[in-house]
Structures are given as structure tokens and as C-alpha cells.
Design an enzyme around this catalytic site. Sequence first.
Site, short mmCIF file in Angstrom:
data_model
loop_
_atom_site.label_atom_id
_atom_site.label_comp_id
_atom_site.label_asym_id
_atom_site.label_seq_id
_atom_site.Cartn_x
_atom_site.Cartn_y
_atom_site.Cartn_z
N GLU A 182 0.82 -1.21 0.00
CA GLU A 182 0.00 0.00 0.00
C GLU A 182 0.86 1.27 0.00
OE1 GLU A 182 0.33 -2.43 2.16
OE2 GLU A 182 -0.60 -2.01 4.09
N ARG A 183 2.19 1.09 0.23
CA ARG A 183 3.07 2.26 0.20
C ARG A 183 3.50 2.63 -1.22
NH1 ARG A 183 2.92 1.80 5.18
NH2 ARG A 183 3.84 0.14 6.44
N SER A 232 8.27 -9.14 5.04
CA SER A 232 9.02 -9.37 6.29
C SER A 232 8.76 -10.79 6.82
CB SER A 232 8.60 -8.34 7.32
OG SER A 232 7.22 -8.44 7.55
N CYS A 287 16.27 -6.74 0.76
CA CYS A 287 16.31 -8.01 1.51
C CYS A 287 17.70 -8.64 1.43
CB CYS A 287 15.28 -8.97 0.97
SG CYS A 287 15.62 -9.46 -0.72
N GLU A 389 16.50 -8.21 11.72
CA GLU A 389 16.70 -7.44 10.50
C GLU A 389 16.43 -5.96 10.79
OE1 GLU A 389 13.64 -7.63 7.38
OE2 GLU A 389 15.24 -7.70 5.89
#
Length: 510
Positions: A182-183, A232, A287, A389
Site C-alpha cells: 500500500e506504500r 518481512s 532483503c 533485520e
Amino acid sequence: MTIQQQTKTLSHFINGNKTKGTSGSYADVYNPSTGEVIAQVPLASREEVKQAIQFAKTAFPAWKKTSIGKRVEVLHRFRQLLVERQDELIQVICEESGKTKEDAKGEIIRGIESVDMAISAPQLLKGEYSVNVGGDINAFSAKAPLGVVATIAPFNFPVMVPLAITSMAVAVGNAVILKPSERVPHSALLLSELWQEAGLPDGIWTVINGDKEAVNELLANKDIQAISFVGSTPVAEYIYHTGTKHNKRVAAFGGGKNFMIVMPDANLEQTANAFLGAAYGAASQRCMAISGAIVVGEDTEKRFTEIVKEKVLNLKIGSFQEANIDFGPVITQQAKDTIIQYIDGAVAEGANLVTDGRNPSICETSKGFYLGPTLLNQVTPDMKIFKEEVFGPARIIVGVETLQEAIDLINDHELGNGVTMFTSSGRAARQFQEEIEVGMVGINVPIPIPVGYHNFGGWKRSKFGEGHMFGPDQARFFTKAKTISERWPDEEEDTTSSFAFPSNSDTNIQ
Ligand code: NAD
């Protein structure tokens, strides 16, 4: 067209149409370089997702029947459009993700690599054939598309991840539903235009914008056959367990903690340059970004830290519109706050701040979500900043005495996406390559991301499920095998019923 010129309220892309959201629920989309809201993205209700799936289901049979040659023709045209409209794609990626133009271009090139791989689908779909396996029977295996498949994507590769997953899914004959982050919804909507212009039939590519509610419908809906998730680790784990509980094929790619082992015999100048780009590129929002260096030997650690420090202090952060920027902002203010908490926490736990990027000077004049490059040393494996992370420019240096210690530290870590080692010793490299428990391994390579025709995927809690992104394994993930045995008897042939289990021999079992 730049994002600012588009309508403020975005849509979905369903059955070949830009479709307004009807849920009444929206999320703000930011330009991270300025901190401004640039659009509102609709968050689909479960009912809207169900309707989108029905359109995809209706479109699927005809696409499945379309010859593989014709399907690939669409991919060829799509590839051409990606090349022709790369400047538009770069602009959109930069505006909604904050990446530099150079980085956005690299992402598109890697995305096109996946389209190229998907164009080789005819080769990958060739089945196996055996003549006369017994009694004039021929046996062959074919690969059939699954039906409607879903992709749930992260924010950090708005174009590459959708291309990496959906190109092959489309090429082998599936109908795809993409739920982008959604970003970064603009990139997925622009890809929709390109697919349509390339001639992809309506309903074969769908973009449904949304959040957890939309994802939950994809996970539970009986008409979704497979889910490919990238994001994630906690969400990947949730997607894997929920999707498989609903009997779907799931590959869920999670986060990483990717270390670079630095050996005393490495060329430290070259290694520091490699570390810098791999660790801080894209504001460390990859990632496969190098999360930290594990340096073997006290003296090497001291020298490596000094060289890296000097280089880090010269890095330039800023907006993608400026020239010679090394990296831009992080994706949201919330992400920035989280990264600062990791740095504060590490310092409280005893780590040493070599460089402090928490208050970069650019923040005096810009409301963008900027963080400078932070480097911490004297980090130990019990610290949170080592264990988790950190998706932003806070990188660490850990000192160890032996290569074995470095390998053990990495193998004990719960994440295992990528790893690399810098050395001039073939023997050490061989030991590392054989013993390391990580999915993607580099030797004197800063970011060991495989090329599009090799399988991509981490180990341990960096990937849940068996499928891979890219590579030949992806064609397997998006198809199911059918094995056919056929015989064409003579009309006149005498036949009898056999009640024994079919076998191909009448000799005694020896
Ligand atoms: P994220 O997990 O927050 O979101 C990924 C997707 O999941 C988005 O589409 C989001 O809308 C959806 N989502 C978020 N929370 C959800 C929930 N509770 N239930 C259902 N759906 C949910 O990840 P992100 O912040 O967008 O991306 C960064 C992360 O992705 C990093 O951890 C990074 O390492 C990882 N990543 C992994 C790979 C890989 O190949 N292994 C590639 C790129 C990014």
C-alpha cells in the site's frame, strides 16, 4: 506522467478496468523524499477481492487454452514497453519509494531479466515422453497452469518483485492477482497499463490494493490456487501457515540478515568499497542488503573499521532529483523511528557508534524521511541489532578470531537469506561455501543476488515453503504435473479383464 499529475485517489485494476474502491477505506501514499502525501490508495474489502477473483477465474480458461507461442508474444511486447517507458517507471519508483534514479533503473533491468526468463517458458514447459512403456502404451507428462494465483509484494522493489513473480505465472498460463504494498501502488498500476497495451486479455492481470483484510481474503478464498509472498519474516510466516491451512501452494520469502565475512587476506580497500554499496545502497532497504561485516582478526577489524568509517562520512544522502546521491530516504516516518530505536538500543547495550546518522543535516531543510549512514562496532551476537533485520541504514561490525567462528555465528542466526565473504584464499572460500547455512552465497561478490535464470530464495526463517523466485523452479511452482498413459488398441484386438495390479513384467520377482 509524474505521480503528482495523476488523480489523488487511486484505483484498483480489475478485469481490464481502473476500478474505484468501494470500501470507503484509504491509506495515504507518501513521497518519502519530501514527506508529502501524494495520493490515497483504496484498501479493498473482502467483497471487492472476491469480485476481482471471480473476474480472474472467468478469464483463466481462455488464457490457458491460448497457445504458448501467443502467450509469449504478449510477453515480448510487454518487455518492449518496459524498455520504451523506463523513464516513466523510474520516475514513479523514485517518487513513491525514495530510491535514486540509478537504483530504480537497476531494479527495472533486473525485472526485465525475469520477463526474459518467462519468455523461455516454452522451453520450461516441455514435458517428458516415453514410448511403449508396456503393451503399446505411451506415457507422457505435461505441465498445466494452476488457475488464479496471488502475489503479495513488499514496498522495496515496486517493479522488480511484481515482475519477478508474475511474469512467469502469466507466461505458463495462470491468471494473476497482485496485491502490491500500500506504500507503492503507483508502480503496480503503471505495470497494469503496460500489460494491457501489450495485449494481455482482461482478467489475467489484476491489481487489488489493500492491507491485511485483502490479504486474508486471498489466503482463504477457495479459487486462489497458489500464493507467492515477499515481505518481512513475521508476515511471511503468517502467510505460509494460513495459506497452507487453506490447502494452497505457498512460497513466502521473508527478511534477511546478510553478513559479509572479511578475512585478513582480503584487499581491504576493495572490500570496504563493496561493503559500502551493498550495505547502504537503497538506504539499506533491500532483503539482500549487507547488514554487517564479521571481520576475522583484531587488527583486520581495526583497519577495516577505519577505512569504512572514512568512506561512510563521505556518503551523500538526498532526494532522487539531486545529482550524485548515494541513497535517499527510508520509506516512512514510522520506519525511520524504528531504525533510530534499534540504534539507541544497541548503544544502550554497549555497542560503539562509529558514525551516527540519526540526525542528518538534510532534515534541517527537508521533511523527507532521511537518515544518515550509521555504523556501529563492538557489536555482540546477544544484541538485538545483531539478531533482527534492521531495514534501514544502520550497519554493524562484529569482530571474531577465526573463520570457523564467523561461519558458526551466521549458521546460528535464524535468518539465512544471503551471505558473502571477501578473501584471497581459495581454501577458505571453499570451506565457507561448503559449510555456510544460507540460501544465496557470494565469494568476493558484494550482493549475491542470483541472475534471473537461477533460483532465488533464502534458508531458515528467510523463506517458508519450497518454491523459488526467478529461475526454472518458478515455472514448476506455477504449474502442476499431469501424467498421461495412452494406448490405441486395434478394433479387432481380443481383450480380457485383468484383476492384478498393472505391471510391466510377467517374470517372477527375484
Ligand atoms: P511487509 O511484510 O510489511 O509487507 C509485505 C506485504 O504484506 C505488503 O503487501 C503488506 O500490505 C502485506 N502485509 C503487511 N502486514 C500484513 C499482515 N499482518 N497480514 C497480511 N498482509 C500483510 O514488508 P515490507 O515492509 O513491505 O517490505 C520489507 C520486508 O520485505 C523486509 O523484511 C525485506 O527483507 C523483505 N523482502 C524480502 C525479499 C525476499 O526476497 N526475501 C525481497 C524484498 C523484501
